[in-house]
Design a protein around this motif. Sequence first.
Motif, PDB file in Angstrom:
ATOM      1  N   GLY A 174       1.287  -1.028  -0.089  1.00  0.00           N
ATOM      2  CA  GLY A 174       0.505  -0.480  -0.486  1.00  0.00           C
ATOM      3  C   GLY A 174       0.965   0.949   0.228  1.00  0.00           C
ATOM      4  O   GLY A 174       0.312   2.221  -0.405  1.00  0.00           O
ATOM      5  N   PRO A 175       1.888   1.251   1.114  1.00  0.00           N
ATOM      6  CA  PRO A 175       2.514   2.435   0.501  1.00  0.00           C
ATOM      7  C   PRO A 175       2.982   2.892  -0.107  1.00  0.00           C
ATOM      8  O   PRO A 175       3.135   4.531  -0.616  1.00  0.00           O
ATOM      9  CB  PRO A 175       3.759   2.804   1.816  1.00  0.00           C
ATOM     10  N   LYS A 176       3.672   2.057  -1.466  1.00  0.00           N
ATOM     11  CA  LYS A 176       4.102   2.559  -2.067  1.00  0.00           C
ATOM     12  C   LYS A 176       2.916   2.545  -3.147  1.00  0.00           C
ATOM     13  O   LYS A 176       3.429   3.757  -4.309  1.00  0.00           O
ATOM     14  CB  LYS A 176       5.349   1.191  -3.028  1.00  0.00           C
ATOM     15  N   LYS A 177       2.068   1.801  -3.592  1.00  0.00           N
ATOM     16  CA  LYS A 177       0.809   2.231  -4.869  1.00  0.00           C
ATOM     17  C   LYS A 177       0.286   4.148  -3.917  1.00  0.00           C
ATOM     18  O   LYS A 177       0.547   4.841  -4.668  1.00  0.00           O
ATOM     19  CB  LYS A 177       0.014   1.480  -4.317  1.00  0.00           C
ATOM     20  N   ASN A 178       0.642   4.225  -2.434  1.00  0.00           N
ATOM     21  CA  ASN A 178      -0.237   6.057  -1.958  1.00  0.00           C
ATOM     22  C   ASN A 178       1.064   6.830  -2.765  1.00  0.00           C
ATOM     23  O   ASN A 178       0.761   7.797  -3.030  1.00  0.00           O
ATOM     24  CB  ASN A 178       0.082   5.750  -0.458  1.00  0.00           C
ATOM     25  N   GLY A 179       2.616   6.446  -2.356  1.00  0.00           N
ATOM     26  CA  GLY A 179       3.290   7.386  -3.299  1.00  0.00           C
ATOM     27  C   GLY A 179       3.035   8.276  -4.420  1.00  0.00           C
ATOM     28  O   GLY A 179       3.787   8.668  -4.876  1.00  0.00           O
ATOM     29  N   LEU A 180       2.710   6.591  -5.122  1.00  0.00           N
ATOM     30  CA  LEU A 180       2.883   6.586  -6.810  1.00  0.00           C
ATOM     31  C   LEU A 180       1.510   8.215  -6.969  1.00  0.00           C
ATOM     32  O   LEU A 180       1.696   9.001  -7.547  1.00  0.00           O
ATOM     33  CB  LEU A 180       2.777   5.055  -8.108  1.00  0.00           C
TER      34      LEU A 180
END
Length: 346
Positions: A174-180
Amino acid sequence: MAPTLEAAAQDAESIQDVLTNPLKQKPSLIAPEPEHCPGPESEKAGLADSCAGCPNQKICASAPKGPDPDIPLITARLSGIKHKILILSGKGGVGKSTFTSLLAHAFATNPDTTIGVMDTDICGPSIPKMLGVESETIHVSSAGWSPAWAMDNLAVMSIQFMLPNKDDAIIWRGPKKNGLIKQFLKDVEWGDLDFLLVDTPPGTSDEHLSVNTFLKESQIDGAVVVTTPQEVALLDVRKEIDFCRKAGIKILGLVENMSAFVCPKCTHSSEIFKATTGGGRALAQEMGIPFLGSVPLDPRIGMACDYGESFFDSFPDSPACKALKGVVRGLATNLSLDPGTVMPED
């Protein structure tokens, strides 16, 4: 005995905290939380008197606190966009991305309207294929990332443009998707747009919470919820409507996609997904939300998406085109816009 989510579902404060601070990550503690702990996510974490001597004190004190500093940057970047619309559905397979591409092309039939489409379906980015820009790449300049332009007045941004191979899987937490998603809003040079359509994946989780949080300050106009007629789809769509209400997202209307099959030759209509409980229209009436219309299933829509062509240019006389134009006019009315200006009569 199987574990249940009953306790979490009944904890209204917990739900509200997730909606208010969806991107906040709980620190990884090295010891159990002691008695009288203010909570590792609290503003006083690591600073309260009860934190003295706790093995977690340094971890809690160094954890990020307060509002996201990038939100004002996102608001400034999106200041030239007049209307921001989410395309949602709790159910996969209802044709949400297809509907988003059709809606974008419908808006784009007016040469005076400029549209942007942001594909936040990180694991299944199909929008570039449907809009005919699958082979494009992202160009970076001092002003930011440049979106791909499918038409003179239709811009697109998707993770598909960043993949070395179009068949590569996105295996992210989740955190990496949120960052994108944050980068799509903060770093993309969207410029002046009349409409930004945000295509989201199924569900009511990470991507939806992130988009809502990042756009809240710059104002989301609302969401269009997509369903198909059968009760299996409506079950999940009810959850999506509940999510919108809890997250404070205005529902601009509900669209029933694939309402019937229309023969391309004789235009005879046949029900493929029979509405056992009244379909989308009955659900909209039950939930007290606007019903924007029913879009029939035309096999030529799939062909147009496969080739990245505008269905409106190729098959303007299709009953699906006429239905989509009605959806656009209804959406314009709910946005307090002049339907005749947004979608001029033929």
